[in-house]
Design an enzyme around this catalytic site. Sequence first.
Site, PDB file in Angstrom:
ATOM      1  N   LYS A   1     -10.557 -15.552   9.243  1.00 51.60           N
ATOM      2  CA  LYS A   1      -9.786 -16.416   8.358  1.00 51.60           C
ATOM      3  C   LYS A   1      -8.299 -16.184   8.574  1.00 51.60           C
ATOM      4  CE  LYS A   1      -9.066 -17.432   3.472  1.00 51.60           C
ATOM      5  NZ  LYS A   1      -9.284 -17.063   2.088  1.00 51.60           N
TER       6      LYS A   1
ATOM      7  N   LYS B   1      -9.313 -10.957   8.123  1.00 48.21           N
ATOM      8  CA  LYS B   1      -8.550 -11.881   7.280  1.00 48.21           C
ATOM      9  C   LYS B   1      -7.074 -11.565   7.461  1.00 48.21           C
ATOM     10  CE  LYS B   1      -8.063 -13.389   2.481  1.00 48.21           C
ATOM     11  NZ  LYS B   1      -8.580 -13.217   1.116  1.00 48.21           N
TER      12      LYS B   1
HETATM   13 ZN   LIG Z   1      -7.875 -11.379  -3.289  1.00 47.26          ZN
END
Ligand SMILES: [Zn+2]
Length: 328
Positions: A250, A197
Amino acid sequence: MENKYNFKRFRRLRYNPIVRDMIRETELTKNDLIYPLFVVPGDNVKNPVKSMPGVFQLSIDKLVEECKEVRDLGIPAVILFGIPEHKDEKGSEAYAPDGIIQRAIRAIKQKVNDLLIITDVCLCEYTSHGHCGLLDGEEILNDETIALLAKEAVSHVEAGADMVAPSDMMDGRVFAIRKALDYKGFTKIPIMSYAAKYSSGYYGPFRDAAESTPAFGDRRSHQMDIGNIDEAIREVEADIEEGADIVMVKPAGPYLDVIREVKQRFKMPTAAYQVSGEFAMIKAAGQNDWIDEERVMIESLVSIKRAGADMILTYFAKDVAKWISAKG
Ligand SMILES: [Zn+2]
Protein backbone atom coordinates in the site's frame (compact mmCIF):
# COMPACT_ATOMS: atom_id res chain seq x y z
CA MET A 1 8.36 -18.59 -48.05
CA GLU A 2 11.39 -16.95 -46.68
CA ASN A 3 11.05 -13.67 -44.77
CA LYS A 4 13.26 -11.31 -46.69
CA TYR A 5 13.24 -8.88 -43.79
CA ASN A 6 15.07 -9.76 -40.63
CA PHE A 7 12.47 -8.79 -38.05
CA LYS A 8 9.51 -10.20 -36.12
CA ARG A 9 5.88 -9.44 -36.94
CA PHE A 10 4.22 -8.81 -33.55
CA ARG A 11 1.34 -7.03 -35.21
CA ARG A 12 0.07 -10.32 -36.63
CA LEU A 13 -1.58 -10.97 -33.27
CA ARG A 14 -3.02 -7.48 -33.02
CA TYR A 15 -5.03 -7.05 -36.23
CA ASN A 16 -7.96 -9.20 -35.22
CA PRO A 17 -9.82 -8.21 -32.01
CA ILE A 18 -10.70 -11.86 -31.36
CA VAL A 19 -7.05 -12.82 -31.41
CA ARG A 20 -6.24 -9.87 -29.16
CA ASP A 21 -8.79 -11.12 -26.63
CA MET A 22 -7.37 -14.65 -26.87
CA ILE A 23 -3.79 -13.70 -26.12
CA ARG A 24 -4.46 -11.19 -23.32
CA GLU A 25 -2.30 -12.17 -20.34
CA THR A 26 -3.96 -10.18 -17.58
CA GLU A 27 -7.65 -9.58 -17.18
CA LEU A 28 -9.68 -8.17 -14.30
CA THR A 29 -12.33 -10.33 -12.72
CA LYS A 30 -14.80 -9.57 -9.96
CA ASN A 31 -12.91 -11.96 -7.71
CA ASP A 32 -10.00 -9.51 -7.72
CA LEU A 33 -12.03 -6.84 -5.96
CA ILE A 34 -12.32 -5.74 -2.34
CA TYR A 35 -14.48 -2.68 -1.66
CA PRO A 36 -13.56 -0.34 1.24
CA LEU A 37 -16.48 1.10 3.24
CA PHE A 38 -16.67 3.73 6.00
CA VAL A 39 -19.15 3.37 8.86
CA VAL A 40 -20.34 6.27 11.01
CA PRO A 41 -22.75 6.54 13.94
CA GLY A 42 -26.39 7.53 13.45
CA ASP A 43 -29.31 6.54 11.25
CA ASN A 44 -29.97 7.25 7.61
CA VAL A 45 -26.57 8.93 7.21
CA LYS A 46 -24.94 9.06 3.79
CA ASN A 47 -22.23 11.75 3.88
CA PRO A 48 -20.37 12.26 0.62
CA VAL A 49 -16.59 12.38 1.02
CA LYS A 50 -15.74 15.52 -0.91
CA SER A 51 -12.34 14.43 -2.17
CA MET A 52 -13.62 10.99 -3.23
CA PRO A 53 -16.61 11.33 -5.58
CA GLY A 54 -19.04 8.41 -5.17
CA VAL A 55 -17.64 7.42 -1.75
CA PHE A 56 -19.77 7.98 1.37
CA GLN A 57 -19.62 7.69 5.11
CA LEU A 58 -22.56 5.43 5.90
CA SER A 59 -24.55 4.74 9.04
CA ILE A 60 -25.11 1.05 9.76
CA ASP A 61 -28.58 0.91 8.13
CA LYS A 62 -27.21 2.46 4.92
CA LEU A 63 -24.13 0.28 5.10
CA VAL A 64 -26.26 -2.84 5.08
CA GLU A 65 -28.07 -1.58 1.95
CA GLU A 66 -24.73 -0.84 0.34
CA CYS A 67 -23.43 -4.32 1.17
CA LYS A 68 -26.47 -5.87 -0.51
CA GLU A 69 -25.76 -3.86 -3.63
CA VAL A 70 -22.08 -4.80 -3.52
CA ARG A 71 -22.91 -8.48 -3.24
CA ASP A 72 -25.50 -8.24 -6.01
CA LEU A 73 -22.83 -6.71 -8.26
CA GLY A 74 -20.75 -9.84 -7.66
CA ILE A 75 -18.03 -8.25 -5.54
CA PRO A 76 -16.90 -10.93 -3.08
CA ALA A 77 -15.53 -8.84 -0.21
CA VAL A 78 -15.64 -5.54 1.64
CA ILE A 79 -13.20 -4.03 4.12
CA LEU A 80 -14.71 -1.93 6.89
CA PHE A 81 -13.34 1.22 8.51
CA GLY A 82 -15.14 2.62 11.54
CA ILE A 83 -15.59 6.17 12.76
CA PRO A 84 -16.64 5.92 16.42
CA GLU A 85 -19.08 7.95 18.46
CA HIS A 86 -16.37 8.92 20.94
CA LYS A 87 -12.63 9.02 20.60
CA ASP A 88 -10.28 8.75 23.55
CA GLU A 89 -6.56 8.39 24.18
CA LYS A 90 -6.69 4.60 24.19
CA GLY A 91 -9.06 4.21 21.25
CA SER A 92 -11.46 2.25 23.47
CA GLU A 93 -14.23 1.96 20.90
CA ALA A 94 -11.91 0.00 18.63
CA TYR A 95 -12.22 -3.04 20.89
CA ALA A 96 -15.57 -2.39 22.62
CA PRO A 97 -18.06 -5.26 22.09
CA ASP A 98 -20.67 -2.68 21.05
CA GLY A 99 -18.26 -0.50 19.05
CA ILE A 100 -19.28 0.87 15.67
CA ILE A 101 -17.53 -1.89 13.67
CA GLN A 102 -18.72 -4.69 15.90
CA ARG A 103 -22.33 -3.50 15.51
CA ALA A 104 -21.87 -3.01 11.78
CA ILE A 105 -20.57 -6.55 11.29
CA ARG A 106 -23.51 -8.06 13.16
CA ALA A 107 -25.99 -6.00 11.15
CA ILE A 108 -24.45 -7.01 7.81
CA LYS A 109 -24.24 -10.67 8.78
CA GLN A 110 -27.93 -10.65 9.71
CA LYS A 111 -29.09 -9.32 6.35
CA VAL A 112 -26.46 -10.17 3.73
CA ASN A 113 -25.18 -13.66 3.08
CA ASP A 114 -22.08 -14.71 1.22
CA LEU A 115 -20.23 -11.40 1.43
CA LEU A 116 -16.79 -11.67 2.98
CA ILE A 117 -16.27 -9.11 5.73
CA ILE A 118 -12.71 -7.99 6.30
CA THR A 119 -12.01 -5.45 9.03
CA ASP A 120 -9.29 -2.89 9.23
CA VAL A 121 -7.48 -3.28 12.55
CA CYS A 122 -5.86 -0.07 13.78
CA LEU A 123 -6.42 2.53 16.46
CA CYS A 124 -6.02 5.78 14.53
CA GLU A 125 -9.72 6.19 13.74
CA TYR A 126 -10.51 5.71 17.43
CA THR A 127 -7.87 7.74 19.25
CA SER A 128 -8.43 11.38 20.19
CA HIS A 129 -4.92 12.19 18.97
CA GLY A 130 -5.38 10.30 15.67
CA HIS A 131 -2.26 8.20 16.06
CA CYS A 132 -2.16 4.46 15.41
CA GLY A 133 -1.31 3.47 18.97
CA LEU A 134 -0.88 4.40 22.62
CA LEU A 135 1.28 7.40 23.23
CA ASP A 136 3.97 8.25 25.72
CA GLY A 137 4.36 11.96 25.12
CA GLU A 138 4.64 12.11 21.36
CA GLU A 139 6.01 8.60 20.91
CA ILE A 140 3.88 5.60 19.95
CA LEU A 141 4.43 2.68 22.31
CA ASN A 142 4.86 -0.46 20.22
CA ASP A 143 4.33 -3.36 22.59
CA GLU A 144 1.48 -1.80 24.56
CA THR A 145 -0.24 -1.01 21.25
CA ILE A 146 -0.05 -4.52 19.80
CA ALA A 147 -1.85 -5.90 22.86
CA LEU A 148 -4.77 -3.58 22.09
CA LEU A 149 -4.69 -4.45 18.38
CA ALA A 150 -4.98 -8.13 19.29
CA LYS A 151 -7.96 -7.29 21.47
CA GLU A 152 -9.50 -5.30 18.63
CA ALA A 153 -9.02 -8.16 16.14
CA VAL A 154 -10.60 -10.68 18.51
CA SER A 155 -13.61 -8.42 19.11
CA HIS A 156 -14.13 -8.03 15.33
CA VAL A 157 -14.04 -11.79 14.85
CA GLU A 158 -16.35 -12.38 17.83
CA ALA A 159 -18.80 -10.03 16.10
CA GLY A 160 -18.56 -12.12 12.91
CA ALA A 161 -15.67 -10.76 10.82
CA ASP A 162 -14.33 -13.31 8.32
CA MET A 163 -10.82 -11.87 8.06
CA VAL A 164 -8.81 -9.20 9.86
CA ALA A 165 -6.40 -6.73 8.30
CA PRO A 166 -3.97 -4.98 10.63
CA SER A 167 -2.88 -1.67 9.09
CA ASP A 168 -0.95 -0.09 11.93
CA MET A 169 2.63 -1.14 11.04
CA MET A 170 3.59 -1.78 14.66
CA ASP A 171 6.26 -4.46 14.98
CA GLY A 172 5.00 -7.87 16.05
CA ARG A 173 1.33 -7.15 15.63
CA VAL A 174 0.64 -10.07 13.29
CA PHE A 175 2.20 -12.40 15.85
CA ALA A 176 0.14 -10.88 18.67
CA ILE A 177 -3.10 -11.05 16.66
CA ARG A 178 -2.51 -14.64 15.50
CA LYS A 179 -1.80 -15.74 19.06
CA ALA A 180 -4.88 -13.99 20.43
CA LEU A 181 -7.18 -15.40 17.71
CA ASP A 182 -5.86 -18.92 18.18
CA TYR A 183 -6.21 -18.68 21.95
CA LYS A 184 -9.89 -17.84 21.48
CA GLY A 185 -10.34 -20.75 19.08
CA PHE A 186 -10.40 -18.67 15.90
CA THR A 187 -7.70 -20.69 14.20
CA LYS A 188 -9.59 -20.57 10.88
CA ILE A 189 -9.65 -16.79 10.56
CA PRO A 190 -7.04 -15.51 8.09
CA ILE A 191 -4.93 -12.40 8.60
CA MET A 192 -4.35 -10.02 5.71
CA SER A 193 -1.47 -7.85 6.86
CA TYR A 194 -0.69 -4.42 5.55
CA ALA A 195 2.87 -5.69 5.30
CA ALA A 196 4.56 -2.98 3.23
CA LYS A 197 2.73 0.22 3.97
CA TYR A 198 4.47 3.38 2.90
CA SER A 199 4.26 6.78 4.52
CA SER A 200 2.50 8.22 1.50
CA GLY A 201 1.04 11.52 0.42
CA TYR A 202 -1.60 9.54 -1.47
CA TYR A 203 -3.55 8.90 1.75
CA GLY A 204 -4.84 12.49 1.97
CA PRO A 205 -8.48 11.96 0.92
CA PHE A 206 -8.80 8.82 3.10
CA ARG A 207 -8.16 10.90 6.19
CA ASP A 208 -11.22 13.00 5.35
CA ALA A 209 -13.24 9.81 4.97
CA ALA A 210 -11.92 8.08 8.10
CA GLU A 211 -11.44 11.27 10.14
CA SER A 212 -8.05 10.01 11.24
CA THR A 213 -5.65 12.89 10.67
CA PRO A 214 -3.05 12.91 13.46
CA ALA A 215 -3.37 15.88 15.84
CA PHE A 216 0.39 16.42 15.62
CA GLY A 217 3.31 14.91 13.75
CA ASP A 218 2.92 12.20 11.09
CA ARG A 219 3.23 8.44 10.67
CA ARG A 220 6.86 8.29 9.62
CA SER A 221 7.94 6.55 12.83
CA HIS A 222 6.05 3.39 11.79
CA GLN A 223 5.13 3.58 8.09
CA MET A 224 7.87 2.95 5.55
CA ASP A 225 10.05 5.47 3.79
CA ILE A 226 9.03 5.85 0.15
CA GLY A 227 12.53 5.14 -1.15
CA ASN A 228 12.87 1.65 0.30
CA ILE A 229 12.22 -1.73 -1.27
CA ASP A 230 14.72 -4.01 0.53
CA GLU A 231 13.07 -2.93 3.74
CA ALA A 232 9.67 -3.80 2.26
CA ILE A 233 10.93 -7.33 1.66
CA ARG A 234 12.09 -7.60 5.27
CA GLU A 235 8.71 -6.32 6.51
CA VAL A 236 6.79 -8.79 4.36
CA GLU A 237 9.06 -11.67 5.35
CA ALA A 238 8.54 -10.89 9.04
CA ASP A 239 4.76 -10.73 8.68
CA ILE A 240 4.71 -14.10 6.89
CA GLU A 241 6.83 -15.62 9.66
CA GLU A 242 4.47 -14.14 12.25
CA GLY A 243 1.48 -15.77 10.58
CA ALA A 244 0.11 -13.49 7.84
CA ASP A 245 -1.94 -15.43 5.28
CA ILE A 246 -2.18 -12.61 2.77
CA VAL A 247 0.33 -9.78 2.47
CA MET A 248 -0.51 -6.32 1.23
CA VAL A 249 1.38 -3.53 -0.45
CA LYS A 250 0.00 0.00 0.00
CA PRO A 251 -0.32 2.25 -2.02
CA ALA A 252 -0.51 0.22 -5.24
CA GLY A 253 0.00 2.20 -8.45
CA PRO A 254 3.16 4.08 -7.43
CA TYR A 255 4.65 0.86 -5.92
CA LEU A 256 4.21 -1.69 -8.71
CA ASP A 257 7.86 -2.68 -8.37
CA VAL A 258 7.26 -3.59 -4.73
CA ILE A 259 4.18 -5.67 -5.61
CA ARG A 260 6.20 -7.48 -8.26
CA GLU A 261 9.11 -8.19 -5.96
CA VAL A 262 6.89 -9.38 -3.09
CA LYS A 263 4.89 -11.70 -5.36
CA GLN A 264 7.92 -13.19 -7.09
CA ARG A 265 9.91 -13.68 -3.95
CA PHE A 266 7.33 -15.08 -1.54
CA LYS A 267 4.67 -16.61 -3.83
CA MET A 268 2.08 -15.60 -1.25
CA PRO A 269 -1.44 -14.38 -1.91
CA THR A 270 -0.71 -10.70 -2.43
CA ALA A 271 -3.08 -7.80 -2.05
CA ALA A 272 -2.58 -4.23 -3.19
CA TYR A 273 -4.45 -1.18 -1.97
CA GLN A 274 -5.24 1.38 -4.65
CA VAL A 275 -5.55 4.22 -2.15
CA SER A 276 -7.74 7.28 -1.95
CA GLY A 277 -5.27 9.62 -3.66
CA GLU A 278 -4.86 7.29 -6.64
CA PHE A 279 -8.64 7.15 -6.92
CA ALA A 280 -9.12 10.90 -6.43
CA MET A 281 -6.61 11.81 -9.16
CA ILE A 282 -8.28 9.60 -11.74
CA LYS A 283 -11.75 10.84 -10.72
CA ALA A 284 -10.76 14.51 -10.82
CA ALA A 285 -9.05 14.28 -14.19
CA GLY A 286 -12.00 12.28 -15.51
CA GLN A 287 -14.53 14.85 -14.29
CA ASN A 288 -12.57 17.55 -16.08
CA ASP A 289 -12.53 15.47 -19.27
CA TRP A 290 -8.75 15.51 -19.18
CA ILE A 291 -8.67 11.72 -19.36
CA ASP A 292 -11.12 8.96 -20.20
CA GLU A 293 -11.96 7.97 -16.63
CA GLU A 294 -13.22 4.47 -17.36
CA ARG A 295 -10.28 3.61 -19.55
CA VAL A 296 -7.71 4.88 -17.05
CA MET A 297 -9.54 3.16 -14.17
CA ILE A 298 -9.25 -0.19 -15.95
CA GLU A 299 -5.66 0.47 -16.99
CA SER A 300 -4.64 1.38 -13.44
CA LEU A 301 -6.14 -1.84 -12.06
CA VAL A 302 -4.90 -4.14 -14.82
CA SER A 303 -1.41 -2.73 -14.17
CA ILE A 304 -1.65 -3.54 -10.48
CA LYS A 305 -2.76 -7.07 -11.28
CA ARG A 306 -0.09 -7.48 -13.97
CA ALA A 307 2.53 -6.46 -11.40
CA GLY A 308 1.48 -9.46 -9.29
CA ALA A 309 -1.50 -8.55 -7.12
CA ASP A 310 -4.03 -11.34 -6.60
CA MET A 311 -6.59 -8.96 -5.13
CA ILE A 312 -7.05 -5.22 -5.14
CA LEU A 313 -8.67 -3.00 -2.56
CA THR A 314 -10.19 -0.23 -4.63
CA TYR A 315 -12.83 2.47 -4.43
CA PHE A 316 -13.55 1.67 -8.08
CA ALA A 317 -14.78 -1.84 -7.18
CA LYS A 318 -18.44 -1.12 -7.96
CA ASP A 319 -17.62 0.66 -11.23
CA VAL A 320 -15.35 -2.17 -12.31
CA ALA A 321 -17.92 -4.83 -11.44
CA LYS A 322 -20.49 -2.97 -13.55
CA TRP A 323 -17.97 -2.66 -16.37
CA ILE A 324 -17.22 -6.39 -16.26
CA SER A 325 -20.95 -7.24 -16.26
CA ALA A 326 -21.63 -4.92 -19.21
CA LYS A 327 -18.76 -6.45 -21.17
CA GLY A 328 -20.34 -9.90 -20.66
ZN1 LIG B 1 -3.57 3.71 11.75
